[in-house]
Design a protein around this motif. Structure first.
Motif, PDB file in Angstrom:
ATOM      1  N   GLY A  74     -15.815  32.025 -14.640  1.00  0.00           N
ATOM      2  CA  GLY A  74     -15.483  30.866 -15.458  1.00  0.00           C
ATOM      3  C   GLY A  74     -13.988  30.671 -15.578  1.00  0.00           C
ATOM      4  N   ASP A  75     -13.597  29.437 -15.857  1.00  0.00           N
ATOM      5  CA  ASP A  75     -12.170  29.097 -15.844  1.00  0.00           C
ATOM      6  C   ASP A  75     -11.337  29.902 -16.833  1.00  0.00           C
ATOM      7  OD1 ASP A  75     -12.640  27.297 -13.853  1.00  0.00           O
ATOM      8  OD2 ASP A  75     -11.840  25.556 -14.915  1.00  0.00           O
ATOM      9  N   GLN A  76     -11.841  30.119 -18.036  1.00  0.00           N
ATOM     10  CA  GLN A  76     -11.037  30.827 -19.036  1.00  0.00           C
ATOM     11  C   GLN A  76     -10.672  32.222 -18.553  1.00  0.00           C
ATOM     12  OE1 GLN A  76     -12.576  30.801 -23.056  1.00  0.00           O
ATOM     13  NE2 GLN A  76     -11.167  32.421 -23.737  1.00  0.00           N
ATOM     14  N   HIS A  77     -11.667  32.980 -18.111  1.00  0.00           N
ATOM     15  CA  HIS A  77     -11.395  34.330 -17.620  1.00  0.00           C
ATOM     16  C   HIS A  77     -10.611  34.297 -16.313  1.00  0.00           C
ATOM     17  CE1 HIS A  77     -14.735  36.372 -20.155  1.00  0.00           C
ATOM     18  NE2 HIS A  77     -13.541  36.713 -20.607  1.00  0.00           N
ATOM     19  N   PHE A  78     -10.903  33.319 -15.450  1.00  0.00           N
ATOM     20  CA  PHE A  78     -10.232  33.239 -14.149  1.00  0.00           C
ATOM     21  C   PHE A  78      -8.722  33.127 -14.314  1.00  0.00           C
ATOM     22  CE2 PHE A  78      -8.596  30.460 -10.684  1.00  0.00           C
ATOM     23  CZ  PHE A  78      -8.788  31.330  -9.606  1.00  0.00           C
ATOM     24  N   PHE A  79      -8.280  32.170 -15.113  1.00  0.00           N
ATOM     25  CA  PHE A  79      -6.836  31.991 -15.246  1.00  0.00           C
ATOM     26  C   PHE A  79      -6.196  33.100 -16.085  1.00  0.00           C
ATOM     27  CE2 PHE A  79      -8.205  27.662 -14.067  1.00  0.00           C
ATOM     28  CZ  PHE A  79      -7.401  27.508 -12.944  1.00  0.00           C
ATOM     29  N   GLU A  80      -6.984  33.705 -16.964  1.00  0.00           N
ATOM     30  CA  GLU A  80      -6.477  34.873 -17.692  1.00  0.00           C
ATOM     31  C   GLU A  80      -6.271  36.040 -16.730  1.00  0.00           C
ATOM     32  OE1 GLU A  80      -7.634  37.886 -21.415  1.00  0.00           O
ATOM     33  OE2 GLU A  80      -9.032  36.307 -20.809  1.00  0.00           O
ATOM     34  N   ILE A  81      -7.205  36.211 -15.794  1.00  0.00           N
ATOM     35  CA  ILE A  81      -7.063  37.267 -14.785  1.00  0.00           C
ATOM     36  C   ILE A  81      -5.782  37.066 -13.982  1.00  0.00           C
ATOM     37  CG2 ILE A  81      -8.009  38.110 -12.585  1.00  0.00           C
ATOM     38  CD1 ILE A  81     -10.830  37.595 -13.833  1.00  0.00           C
ATOM     39  N   LEU A  82      -5.552  35.838 -13.532  1.00  0.00           N
ATOM     40  CA  LEU A  82      -4.380  35.574 -12.695  1.00  0.00           C
ATOM     41  C   LEU A  82      -3.085  35.825 -13.460  1.00  0.00           C
ATOM     42  CD1 LEU A  82      -5.333  32.338 -10.703  1.00  0.00           C
ATOM     43  CD2 LEU A  82      -6.105  34.696 -10.393  1.00  0.00           C
ATOM     44  N   LYS A  83      -2.994  35.277 -14.657  1.00  0.00           N
ATOM     45  CA  LYS A  83      -1.738  35.383 -15.410  1.00  0.00           C
ATOM     46  C   LYS A  83      -1.446  36.821 -15.829  1.00  0.00           C
ATOM     47  CE  LYS A  83      -1.765  30.635 -17.176  1.00  0.00           C
ATOM     48  NZ  LYS A  83      -1.896  29.767 -18.361  1.00  0.00           N
ATOM     49  N   THR A  84      -2.464  37.531 -16.296  1.00  0.00           N
ATOM     50  CA  THR A  84      -2.227  38.907 -16.747  1.00  0.00           C
ATOM     51  C   THR A  84      -1.927  39.826 -15.565  1.00  0.00           C
ATOM     52  OG1 THR A  84      -4.634  39.302 -16.776  1.00  0.00           O
ATOM     53  CG2 THR A  84      -3.577  38.682 -18.861  1.00  0.00           C
ATOM     54  N   TRP A  85      -2.562  39.582 -14.435  1.00  0.00           N
ATOM     55  CA  TRP A  85      -2.282  40.363 -13.229  1.00  0.00           C
ATOM     56  C   TRP A  85      -0.833  40.187 -12.791  1.00  0.00           C
ATOM     57  CZ3 TRP A  85      -3.810  44.040  -9.941  1.00  0.00           C
ATOM     58  CH2 TRP A  85      -3.329  44.032  -8.647  1.00  0.00           C
ATOM     59  N   LEU A  86      -0.385  38.948 -12.722  1.00  0.00           N
ATOM     60  CA  LEU A  86       0.973  38.662 -12.276  1.00  0.00           C
ATOM     61  C   LEU A  86       2.016  39.196 -13.243  1.00  0.00           C
ATOM     62  CD1 LEU A  86       0.238  35.091 -10.951  1.00  0.00           C
ATOM     63  CD2 LEU A  86       0.942  37.040  -9.544  1.00  0.00           C
ATOM     64  N   ALA A  87       1.697  39.179 -14.534  1.00  0.00           N
ATOM     65  CA  ALA A  87       2.618  39.747 -15.519  1.00  0.00           C
ATOM     66  C   ALA A  87       2.651  41.277 -15.412  1.00  0.00           C
ATOM     67  CB  ALA A  87       2.195  39.327 -16.925  1.00  0.00           C
ATOM     68  N   LYS A  88       1.486  41.876 -15.207  1.00  0.00           N
ATOM     69  CA  LYS A  88       1.392  43.336 -15.118  1.00  0.00           C
ATOM     70  C   LYS A  88       2.095  43.884 -13.889  1.00  0.00           C
ATOM     71  CE  LYS A  88      -2.209  46.918 -14.585  1.00  0.00           C
ATOM     72  NZ  LYS A  88      -3.680  47.147 -14.459  1.00  0.00           N
ATOM     73  N   LYS A  89       1.996  43.189 -12.770  1.00  0.00           N
ATOM     74  CA  LYS A  89       2.522  43.677 -11.493  1.00  0.00           C
ATOM     75  C   LYS A  89       3.862  43.044 -11.108  1.00  0.00           C
ATOM     76  CE  LYS A  89      -0.757  46.537 -10.171  1.00  0.00           C
ATOM     77  NZ  LYS A  89      -0.472  47.952  -9.810  1.00  0.00           N
ATOM     78  N   LYS A  90       4.464  42.303 -11.981  1.00  0.00           N
ATOM     79  CA  LYS A  90       5.686  41.557 -11.696  1.00  0.00           C
ATOM     80  C   LYS A  90       6.748  42.448 -11.051  1.00  0.00           C
ATOM     81  CE  LYS A  90       8.847  38.373 -14.090  1.00  0.00           C
ATOM     82  NZ  LYS A  90       9.160  37.780 -15.436  1.00  0.00           N
TER      83      LYS A  90
END
Length: 496
Positions: free
Chosen positions: A411-427
């Motif tokens: 679902g969209d809510q979890h999908f975009f949360e996955i992307l944003k948190t991943w990119l912040a975590k691995k920046k």
């Protein structure tokens, strides 16, 4: 091996490496490669680079590139010697101000500092060189391209060894100062922020660029020639620098400007899906001499072919999505290329949706239906394509379908949360597909291994398009308005 097994083995391996790190050992030379299965000689062991100062002179008339690269680094083990990835003719090497012995072989500069370098020691490595890069090749390949009015050092996964010595792998990022002196009338464009020019008394001008965020070696580029260089300010206050070759076709040039000048708008849109833009500047370069586009950090570079049919904002969306997917978060090994190309390709679906030329679902369904079950397309595994298929069209298209499958599943809510948190975590770091899968499962609370096993690691056409229908002919489905331009973008990319 299943994806779940890879996840388990990856965890055990990491624990073993931590234990081994504490084991004392005698001083040895650093490894000649970083251990990437696709490119065994890429990168080097024994040290970690913090900064490159690349100070060069380039004479287009005979393709002579000369100068000095100064590398600041730290030894990560007791070292009796180390390698740099480099193919040009070297005249001297100094390590911590002392003359070092060296030899070159098969794209490696092997350095003997004549004294052991202790683990944790600061290193200052100075390499002086002069050569014609276009005459140097490794296994028949060169990343240096002469043009009608200059030269380009732009390629993936290898470009650095043809113009500066380095630890040439995405797992060792650094900051950069790049300055190149050229005859008056030529321009030099590179990454980051423009640090000005210095007029020299011999009829030459030195151009200076600085990158202050961690940057992979293959994403560091230089373009030399006659360019129209535009210095502007993006709406967010960042420097926005674009450059257009004056030797390109004027019609293509205007179409390119109608595309690349929209970069800040596209970056702003992508921030809504990926989070804050990770770098200090924006921009783009359009030039003949290459038949691909590459996401050089802060300043993607586009071959003129992308604009031969008019404006093309899809390739701009693709390359700028890479600023997050590939530049900020890089591959831990080149096998993980899906983390770069799958998400950059999916960014085109998102952009299509945003500008009203076809939803992500429509693009996914049409892509799925376009390739029959017996097509070789379905035999390439985006999760491990092999070095010879690393930039195959399936890595882009099937890779984007895998991303859409994730979106549909969580679902969209979890999908975009996955992307944003991943990119912040691995920046500013690097990552593996298995780490991403584990992160997606954690954020969504759903088992996802089977999904990724199907779309990334299993040959053959999956039973249905993600979120769509089973087995309908592409010609019977309404084609999204964006589709032809996205396909053309991927065709050019995958053939480069």
């Amino acid at each position: 091996m299943s994806l779940r097994a890879k996840l388990t083995i990856g965890t055990a391996t990491a624990a073993s490496l931590l234990l081994l790190a504490g084991t004392a050992s005698a001083a040895t030379p650093g490894a000649p490669g970083i251990g990437d299965p696709y490119y065994p000689n890429a990168g080097n062991g024994g040290y970690d680079v913090s900064h490159y100062d690349v100070r060069l002179n380039y004479r287009p008339s005979d393709d002579n590139l000369s100068g000095t690269t100064t590398i600041t680094a730290k030894a990560t083990q007791d070292l009796t010697g180390f390698n740099l990835d480099f193919v040009l003719n070297v005249s001297s090497v100094r390590v911590n101000n002392r003359v070092a012995s060296f030899k070159t072989e098969k794209g490696e500069l092997v350095v003997d500092p004549k004294a052991t370098l202790r683990k944790g020691a600061d290193l200052t490595i100075v390499v002086t060189y002069s050569d014609a890069p276009s005459k140097r090749s490794v296994d028949g390949y060169t990343a240096w391209r002469r043009t009608a009015d200059g030269a380009l050092a732009i390629d993936e996964p290898d470009a650095a060894p043809w113009w500066y010595p380095s630890n040439n792998h995405p797992t060792d990022k650094a900051t950069f100062d790049v300055s190149v002196s050229v005859p008056d009338g030529l321009e030099v464009v590179s990454n980051g922020t423009f640090a000005g020019t210095v007029k020299q008394i011999n009829g030459w001008t030195r151009w200076r660029w600085r990158s202050v965020k961690p940057q992979a070696t293959y994403l560091t580029f230089v373009a030399i020639g006659q360019f129209e260089v535009r210095h502007q300010v993006a709406p967010n206050g960042q420097p926005f620098v674009t450059a257009y070759s004056l030797s390109s076709d004027s019609a293509d040039d205007e179409a390119a400007k109608a595309s690349v000048e929209r970069t800040p708008e596209i970056v702003e849109f992508l921030e809504g899906s990926f989070g804050p833009y990770p770098f200090e500047a924006q921009g783009g370069v359009v030039t003949p001499g290459i038949n691909f586009a590459l996401e050089n950090q802060t300043r993607s570079t586009y071959g003129t072919a992308f604009f031969r049919r008019g404006a093309n904002t899809y390739v701009v969306a693709h390359e700028n999505a890479h600023q997050w997917w590939g530049d900020s978060v890089s591959v831990h090994a080149w096998r993980n290329i899906w983390l770069n190309e799958g998400f950059a390709s999916y960014a085109e679906f998102l952009w299509s949706e945003y500008i009203g030329e076809g939803t992500a679902q429509e693009n996914a369904q049409f892509t799925y239906d376009l390739y029959p079950a017996d097509s070789p397309f379905w035999q390439v595994l985006p999760g491990d394509p092999g070095a010879d298929k690393q930039f195959d069209g399936a890595v882009y298209d099937r890779g984007a379908l895998a991303v859409h499958a994730l979106r549909v599943a969580v679902g969209d809510q979890h999908f975009f949360e996955i992307l944003k948190t991943w990119l912040a975590k691995k920046k500013y770091g690097d990552a593996t597909i298995e780490e991403f899968v584990a992160h997606a499962e954690k954020i969504s609370g759903k088992p996802l291994v089977e999904l990724f096993q199907t779309w990334l690691f299993t040959k053959g056409k999956p039973a249905a398009a993600p979120g769509g229908q089973v087995g309908i002919a592409a010609k019977s489905v309404a084609k999204p308005k964006s589709f032809d331009q996205i396909r053309e973008t991927h065709r050019i990319l995958s053939q480069s």
